[in-house]
Structures are given as structure tokens and as C-alpha cells.
Write a protein that holds these residues in place. Structure first.
Motif, PDB file in Angstrom:
ATOM      1  N   ALA A  94      83.076  -9.831 -55.449  1.00 14.15           N
ATOM      2  CA  ALA A  94      82.503 -11.059 -54.864  1.00 14.15           C
ATOM      3  C   ALA A  94      81.295 -11.510 -55.672  1.00 14.15           C
ATOM      4  CB  ALA A  94      82.100 -10.802 -53.418  1.00 14.15           C
ATOM      5  N   LYS A  95      80.503 -10.541 -56.104  1.00  7.70           N
ATOM      6  CA  LYS A  95      79.295 -10.876 -56.847  1.00  7.70           C
ATOM      7  C   LYS A  95      79.651 -11.560 -58.173  1.00  7.70           C
ATOM      8  CE  LYS A  95      74.804  -8.894 -57.686  1.00  7.70           C
ATOM      9  NZ  LYS A  95      74.085  -7.718 -58.115  1.00  7.70           N
ATOM     10  N   ALA A  96      80.654 -11.000 -58.859  1.00  6.74           N
ATOM     11  CA  ALA A  96      81.047 -11.583 -60.142  1.00  6.74           C
ATOM     12  C   ALA A  96      81.783 -12.911 -59.949  1.00  6.74           C
ATOM     13  CB  ALA A  96      81.908 -10.586 -60.922  1.00  6.74           C
ATOM     14  N   ALA A  97      82.443 -13.063 -58.801  1.00  9.33           N
ATOM     15  CA  ALA A  97      83.199 -14.302 -58.533  1.00  9.33           C
ATOM     16  C   ALA A  97      82.275 -15.501 -58.327  1.00  9.33           C
ATOM     17  CB  ALA A  97      84.101 -14.118 -57.307  1.00  9.33           C
ATOM     18  N   GLN A  98      80.971 -15.222 -58.183  1.00  6.69           N
ATOM     19  CA  GLN A  98      80.014 -16.342 -58.075  1.00  6.69           C
ATOM     20  C   GLN A  98      80.054 -17.251 -59.298  1.00  6.69           C
ATOM     21  OE1 GLN A  98      75.887 -15.412 -56.312  1.00  6.69           O
ATOM     22  NE2 GLN A  98      76.589 -13.533 -57.266  1.00  6.69           N
ATOM     23  N   LEU A  99      80.526 -16.700 -60.385  1.00  9.67           N
ATOM     24  CA  LEU A  99      80.626 -17.499 -61.609  1.00  9.67           C
ATOM     25  C   LEU A  99      81.446 -18.769 -61.359  1.00  9.67           C
ATOM     26  CD1 LEU A  99      79.484 -17.031 -64.412  1.00  9.67           C
ATOM     27  CD2 LEU A  99      81.519 -15.706 -64.973  1.00  9.67           C
ATOM     28  N   GLU A 100      82.406 -18.684 -60.439  1.00 16.87           N
ATOM     29  CA  GLU A 100      83.149 -19.887 -60.046  1.00 16.87           C
ATOM     30  C   GLU A 100      82.657 -20.432 -58.708  1.00 16.87           C
ATOM     31  OE1 GLU A 100      87.433 -19.618 -59.927  1.00 16.87           O
ATOM     32  OE2 GLU A 100      87.624 -21.583 -58.981  1.00 16.87           O
ATOM     33  N   ALA A 101      82.362 -19.537 -57.768  1.00 17.41           N
ATOM     34  CA  ALA A 101      82.106 -19.959 -56.388  1.00 17.41           C
ATOM     35  C   ALA A 101      80.741 -20.610 -56.222  1.00 17.41           C
ATOM     36  CB  ALA A 101      82.229 -18.767 -55.442  1.00 17.41           C
ATOM     37  N   ALA A 145      78.388 -27.602 -55.561  1.00 22.01           N
ATOM     38  CA  ALA A 145      78.118 -26.267 -56.111  1.00 22.01           C
ATOM     39  C   ALA A 145      79.152 -25.236 -55.649  1.00 22.01           C
ATOM     40  CB  ALA A 145      76.718 -25.804 -55.741  1.00 22.01           C
ATOM     41  N   GLY A 146      79.717 -25.430 -54.463  1.00 25.17           N
ATOM     42  CA  GLY A 146      80.642 -24.442 -53.913  1.00 25.17           C
ATOM     43  C   GLY A 146      82.091 -24.743 -54.262  1.00 25.17           C
ATOM     44  N   LEU A 147      83.004 -23.993 -53.631  1.00 23.22           N
ATOM     45  CA  LEU A 147      84.429 -24.129 -53.949  1.00 23.22           C
ATOM     46  C   LEU A 147      85.029 -25.356 -53.274  1.00 23.22           C
ATOM     47  CD1 LEU A 147      85.597 -20.409 -53.616  1.00 23.22           C
ATOM     48  CD2 LEU A 147      85.188 -21.728 -55.710  1.00 23.22           C
ATOM     49  N   LYS A 151      88.503 -30.161 -56.759  1.00 25.43           N
ATOM     50  CA  LYS A 151      88.338 -31.604 -56.562  1.00 25.43           C
ATOM     51  C   LYS A 151      86.872 -32.001 -56.399  1.00 25.43           C
ATOM     52  CE  LYS A 151      92.733 -31.330 -54.292  1.00 25.43           C
ATOM     53  NZ  LYS A 151      93.270 -31.036 -52.964  1.00 25.43           N
ATOM     54  N   GLY A 152      85.957 -31.056 -56.565  1.00 26.47           N
ATOM     55  CA  GLY A 152      84.554 -31.301 -56.255  1.00 26.47           C
ATOM     56  C   GLY A 152      83.733 -31.909 -57.372  1.00 26.47           C
ATOM     57  N   VAL A 153      84.400 -32.539 -58.350  1.00 21.27           N
ATOM     58  CA  VAL A 153      83.680 -33.096 -59.493  1.00 21.27           C
ATOM     59  C   VAL A 153      83.935 -34.591 -59.615  1.00 21.27           C
ATOM     60  CG1 VAL A 153      83.513 -33.037 -62.012  1.00 21.27           C
ATOM     61  CG2 VAL A 153      83.762 -30.900 -60.739  1.00 21.27           C
ATOM     62  N   PHE A 154      82.865 -35.355 -59.793  1.00 17.46           N
ATOM     63  CA  PHE A 154      82.990 -36.811 -59.958  1.00 17.46           C
ATOM     64  C   PHE A 154      82.325 -37.212 -61.260  1.00 17.46           C
ATOM     65  CE2 PHE A 154      83.049 -35.684 -55.566  1.00 17.46           C
ATOM     66  CZ  PHE A 154      84.052 -36.476 -55.015  1.00 17.46           C
ATOM     67  N   VAL A 155      83.126 -37.757 -62.158  1.00 17.93           N
ATOM     68  CA  VAL A 155      82.576 -38.239 -63.424  1.00 17.93           C
ATOM     69  C   VAL A 155      82.283 -39.726 -63.221  1.00 17.93           C
ATOM     70  CG1 VAL A 155      83.008 -38.522 -65.893  1.00 17.93           C
ATOM     71  CG2 VAL A 155      83.969 -36.542 -64.680  1.00 17.93           C
ATOM     72  N   CYS A 156      80.996 -40.094 -63.289  1.00 16.57           N
ATOM     73  CA  CYS A 156      80.600 -41.462 -62.921  1.00 16.57           C
ATOM     74  C   CYS A 156      79.952 -42.150 -64.114  1.00 16.57           C
ATOM     75  CB  CYS A 156      79.619 -41.414 -61.757  1.00 16.57           C
ATOM     76  SG  CYS A 156      80.255 -40.502 -60.342  1.00 16.57           S
ATOM     77  N   ASP A 157      80.659 -43.132 -64.665  1.00 15.51           N
ATOM     78  CA  ASP A 157      80.099 -43.838 -65.823  1.00 15.51           C
ATOM     79  C   ASP A 157      78.911 -44.686 -65.426  1.00 15.51           C
ATOM     80  OD1 ASP A 157      81.624 -42.760 -67.859  1.00 15.51           O
ATOM     81  OD2 ASP A 157      83.358 -43.956 -67.257  1.00 15.51           O
ATOM     82  N   ASP A 158      78.920 -45.120 -64.177  1.00 14.47           N
ATOM     83  CA  ASP A 158      77.802 -45.912 -63.669  1.00 14.47           C
ATOM     84  C   ASP A 158      76.993 -45.022 -62.707  1.00 14.47           C
ATOM     85  OD1 ASP A 158      76.187 -47.617 -62.282  1.00 14.47           O
ATOM     86  OD2 ASP A 158      77.676 -49.247 -62.239  1.00 14.47           O
ATOM     87  N   PHE A 175      83.363 -31.890 -48.619  1.00 15.19           N
ATOM     88  CA  PHE A 175      83.825 -30.527 -48.950  1.00 15.19           C
ATOM     89  C   PHE A 175      83.147 -29.483 -48.064  1.00 15.19           C
ATOM     90  CE2 PHE A 175      83.884 -32.856 -53.102  1.00 15.19           C
ATOM     91  CZ  PHE A 175      85.251 -33.045 -53.139  1.00 15.19           C
ATOM     92  N   GLY A 176      82.648 -29.912 -46.921  1.00 14.52           N
ATOM     93  CA  GLY A 176      81.966 -28.992 -46.011  1.00 14.52           C
ATOM     94  C   GLY A 176      80.725 -28.411 -46.668  1.00 14.52           C
ATOM     95  N   SER A 177      80.456 -27.127 -46.389  1.00 16.57           N
ATOM     96  CA  SER A 177      79.216 -26.527 -46.882  1.00 16.57           C
ATOM     97  C   SER A 177      79.237 -26.317 -48.401  1.00 16.57           C
ATOM     98  CB  SER A 177      78.947 -25.210 -46.159  1.00 16.57           C
ATOM     99  OG  SER A 177      80.031 -24.340 -46.403  1.00 16.57           O
ATOM    100  N   ALA A 178      80.426 -26.450 -49.026  1.00 16.83           N
ATOM    101  CA  ALA A 178      80.486 -26.338 -50.495  1.00 16.83           C
ATOM    102  C   ALA A 178      79.631 -27.416 -51.150  1.00 16.83           C
ATOM    103  CB  ALA A 178      81.933 -26.452 -50.978  1.00 16.83           C
TER     104      ALA A 178
END
Ligand code: AMP
Ligand code: GLY
Length: 425
Positions: A94-101, A145-147, A151-158, A175-178
Motif C-alpha cells: 500500500a505504501k509503495a502504491a502511493q506512487l499512483e494513488a 490527486a487520488g484515484l 479520468k481525473g486529468v483535464f488538459v485545459c488550453d484556456d 471523483f469523491g474524496s480523490a
């Protein structure tokens, strides 16, 4: 050896398909699996988040290795749980999985390990994020920041779209608490590539390169998805670049994880932007990518089970994997409406016809067996994957198989692998 594979997506079907070819395999169980994994082992109706039931099952069925597909159970500590019970489990703690989570943790680790990534700042309060974004006039990337299921990424040109995205994530909690915390990053330019490596805490073994297609629409337009298709190898990743990625990204991260008291074991997936100034990290995942795993494992000639065990045993330096030089292309067939709302339960036809093509595998993801009929049961439904003489040939062959398969509302991108075909010219 009996193996328990956890998960139910296209990635898990590909892992099951490959594990079933292993001489060392006695029995394969998949929890909960899908109709595709059922072709290679026995599906067990236990959810991937029910670690207590999974442990009980593993104990009762003499399971020698547990392979964890998705990120959620890894982040929740499923590997720690199996290991304390004396059962080998493939994947990070779990500790190492923080790299993604926890993208803030990943950013911090990259900073302290001098790994090249986009400039970014972390915010816990929407008002602060808003003021920061408003002060900029360049494009921004907003990341929960969370899982968030990719889909949690938005690339915004403006930047004003950046403020709206931050509001949706932090205030509307899509995305709830993520989304309690976000990262605001500079937008990087270049071509993307995914590098997946086996890591046993110390040794690093790079798999063949690949490339995902995150946006829903042709030409990389529209909302980000879990991934609409992938190919391997990614021609942009030359041998020199692979060496640079190992030296400047993977080795420092694996060392940094050791220093931070969370030795890394499992698949380390680096999502990279190959910029004019060299490779930069967009994200780390702590597991096999989906759909990258489908073309990558189609190209793996060696025994996957042996490699997974070597990772668990810390003997990766003794493993040498052989790869099919032929490229592979995976086209994801999705339910109409995905990544937003979509309907389920649509009857799928043509699977048998698609299966007739040589060197084509139709990996199941969101499917369900309903009284002997295969119906849709998720956003990403199938990953139709083909090997070919060239990447263009693999693409043609994958789409030939796609065109045999029908279900109401079926959608796929039509340009998977075009970038690679252009690079190769
Ligand atoms: P991630 O889940 O962090 O890989 O982000 C999903 C997708 O968003 C990536 O595959 C990229 O296409 C895009 N992306 C993420 N971060 C950046 C960035 N800093 N600059 C440009 N595009 C990005
Ligand atoms: N293909 C991207 C992911 O697995 O997260």
C-alpha cells in the motif's frame, strides 16, 4: 502452482490468457473475472475489493501466487494482507502504491529523486487553486490527486477552463474524496509513450514499449478515457531513449522508493511525454496498464508466471524475457456514450468470426455472460488485439476483426496506431 488473479478488465483477460500458457500453472482462478477470463481458468464470484474473502479463498485452495490487476486493491493494501498471511502476492505494498494513488506523493518523490516531470503545484483549497490558475496565461493541466479510474486529468488550453475543472473536482466532487487535493501542472508538448517495467525492489526489467490513446475521439480529441487502444512497440522510443528512461527515471525512482522506506515490487508503469527536451513523467501507475497490457503480452514469448515469481522472490536479475519482434495493435470497442453514461446489456455478436483470424485475440473487458449470451456490461467492452508484420499490418488486421463484432451503440476510434505508422515512415 495455483494462481489467483484479481480483477475483471481487459488487462486481466490478457494476463489470464498468458498465464494459462505457463507450464508451471496448475490451476488459475480469477476473481471476479469476466467471460473472457473464464476461457482460461475458473471465475470466482468475489469482488476485487473483498480482501478478507479473497484471502480465505486463497488459503482454502492452496494458492501459491496472487496476481493483482487493478490499482484500487493495491492502494488498499491487499498485497500486504496476503504477504502477512504467508502467501506470495504480485504487486506493490500500500505504501509503495502511493506512487499512483497519491499524485502529490509521486510529485514529491520525483522532486527529491531529480526525475524530470511537469512543473506542478498542489492545492487543498479551491480558492487557492483558482487564484493560482487565474494568475497564469498558459495552458494548465488539472489532476485529482487520488484515484479516478484514469479520468481525473483535464488538459485545459484556456486557464478559465482550468478553473472550471478545478471546481468540478474540488467543489462538485465528481471523483469523491480523490479530488480533495489537486495538482495544477504545466502542459507538456510532445508524443506520449508508456514504459512498463518489472521491478523486484532492486532489479529493473523493461518490457517492450507501448502507447495508449487516452482521449475518446479520433485525432486525440474529446474527454480522457481509461484508454481507447494501444500499440507496441512505440517507434518513438528508440534504444537510446529506453536507456535514458532507465537511467534518468526508473533507477532514481526505484532508489527513491527504497530511501523512503517503501521498496517497490511489481510492475512500475511510467506514462511519459517525449518532449523536445527529453522524456518527462506524466504519471506513474503501479500495475499493468490497460489497454497496453493486451498488445505487450501478445508479444511476450516467455513464461509470464516465471517472471511474476521472480519479481516476488527478488530474482529478476536471473530472468531473460523473449519478445515477438512483430508489432501488436489493440483497438478498444466501447459502449456508446462512454466515458459518460452508457447503456449495458447489449447483445454482442461476431465474437466467433473475429476469433477465426490468426494472431488475433479478442480480450473481454466490460462483458457478461447472460444465459449463454455475451452482453455488454461496462464502458470499455472489448480489446481486439492483432499481431502483424508491420504496425500498419497489425492495425489493418485488428480492424478487420473489429468489423466482425457488433453490438448496439458500439464505438471505437478508427485511428489507433496512426501515430506509429507516421513515425515509421
Ligand atoms: P495521466 O492520467 O496523469 O497520465 O493523464 C492522462 C492524460 O492526460 C495523459 O495521458 C496525457 O495525455 C494528459 N496529460 C497529463 N499530464 C499532462 C501534462 N502535464 N501535459 C500534457 N498532457 C498531460
Ligand atoms: N492505460 C492507462 C492506464 O492503464 O492507466
Amino acid at each position: 502452482m495455483n494462481v489467483l488473479l484479481i480483477g475483471s478488465g481487459g488487462r486481466e483477460h490478457a494476463i489470464a490468457w498468458k498465464l494459462a500458457q505457463s507450464k508451471a500453472l496448475t490451476k488459475l482462478y480469477i476473481a471476479p473475472g469476466n467471460p473472457g477470463t473464464a476461457q482460461h481458468g475458473q471465475n470466482i464470484p468475489i469482488g476485487s475489493d473483498d480482501s478478507s474473502k479473497l484471502l480465505e479463498f486463497a488459503r482454502q485452495n492452496n494458492v501459491g501466487l496472487v496476481v493483482v490487476g487493478p490499482e484500487d486493491p493495491l492502494a488498499a493494501g491487499i498485497v500486504d494482507k496476503f504477504e502477512s498471511a504467508g502467501i506470495k502476492a504480485f504487486g506493490p505494498s500500500a505504501k509503495a502504491a502511493q506512487l499512483e494513488a497519491d499524485k502529490a506523493f509521486a510529485k514529491q518523490l520525483m522532486r527529491s529523486s531529480s526525475v524530470s516531470t511537469a512543473e506542478g503545484r498542489t492545492f487543498d483549497r479551491f480558492e487557492d487553486a483558482k487564484a493560482y490558475i487565474a494568475s497564469r496565461d498558459e495552458p494548465v493541466v488539472i489532476k485529482a490527486a487520488g484515484l479516478a479510474k484514469g479520468k481525473g486529468v483535464f488538459v485545459c488550453d484556456d486557464p478559465s477552463d482550468g478553473i472550471l475543472a478545478a471546481e468540478k473536482v474540488m467543489c462538485d466532487k465528481i471523483f469523491g474524496s480523490a479530488g480533495d487535493r489537486i495538482i495544477v501542472e504545466d502542459k507538456l508538448l510532445g508524443e506520449e509513450a508508456s514504459i512498463l517495467a518489472f521491478v523486484d525492489g532492486r532489479n529493473i526489467y523493461l518490457m517492450e514499449s507501448s502507447q495508449d490513446h487516452k482521449p475518446i475521439g479520433d485525432g486525440d480529441t474529446g474527454a480522457n478515457t481509461g484508454g481507447m487502444g494501444a500499440y507496441s512497440p512505440a517507434p518513438i522510443v528508440t534504444d537510446d531513449l529506453m536507456n535514458q528512461i532507465t537511467r534518468e527515471i526508473l533507477v532514481p525512482v526505484v532508489d527513491g522508493m527504497n530511501r523512503s522506506g517503501a521498496p517497490y515490487r511489481g510492475v512500475l508503469y511510467a506514462g511519459l511525454m517525449i518532449t523536445a527536451g527529453g522524456p518527462r513523467v506524466l504519471e506513474f501507475n503501479v500495475r499493468f496498464g490497460d489497454p497496453e497490457t493486451q498488445p505487450i503480452l501478445m508479444r511476450l514469448k516467455s513464461d509470464l508466471l516465471e517472471a511474476l515469481l521472480a519479481v516476488c522472490d527478488g530474482t529478476l536479475d536471473q530472468v531473460k524475457l523473449e519478445w515477438d519482434p512483430r508489432p501488436a495493435v489493440c483497438v478498444v470497442m466501447a459502449s456508446g456514450g462512454y466515458p459518460d453514461d452508457y447503456q449495458k446489456g447489449k447483445k454482442i455478436t461476431g465474437l466467433e468470426e473475429a476469433r477465426q483470424f490468426e494472431d488475433v485475440v479478442v480480450f473481454h473487458a466490460g462483458t457478461k455472460d447472460q444465459n449463454g449470451e455475451i452482453v455488454t456490461n461496462g464502458g470499455r467492452v472489448l480489446g481486439v488485439t492483432a499481431l502483424g508484420r508491420t504496425i500498419a499490418d497489425a492495425k489493418t488486421r485488428a480492424y478487420q476483426a473489429v468489423d466482425k463484432i457488433k453490438f448496439e451503440g458500439a464505438y471505437c476510434r478508427r485511428d489507433i496506431a496512426d501515430k506509429a505508422i507516421k513515425t515509421n515512415k
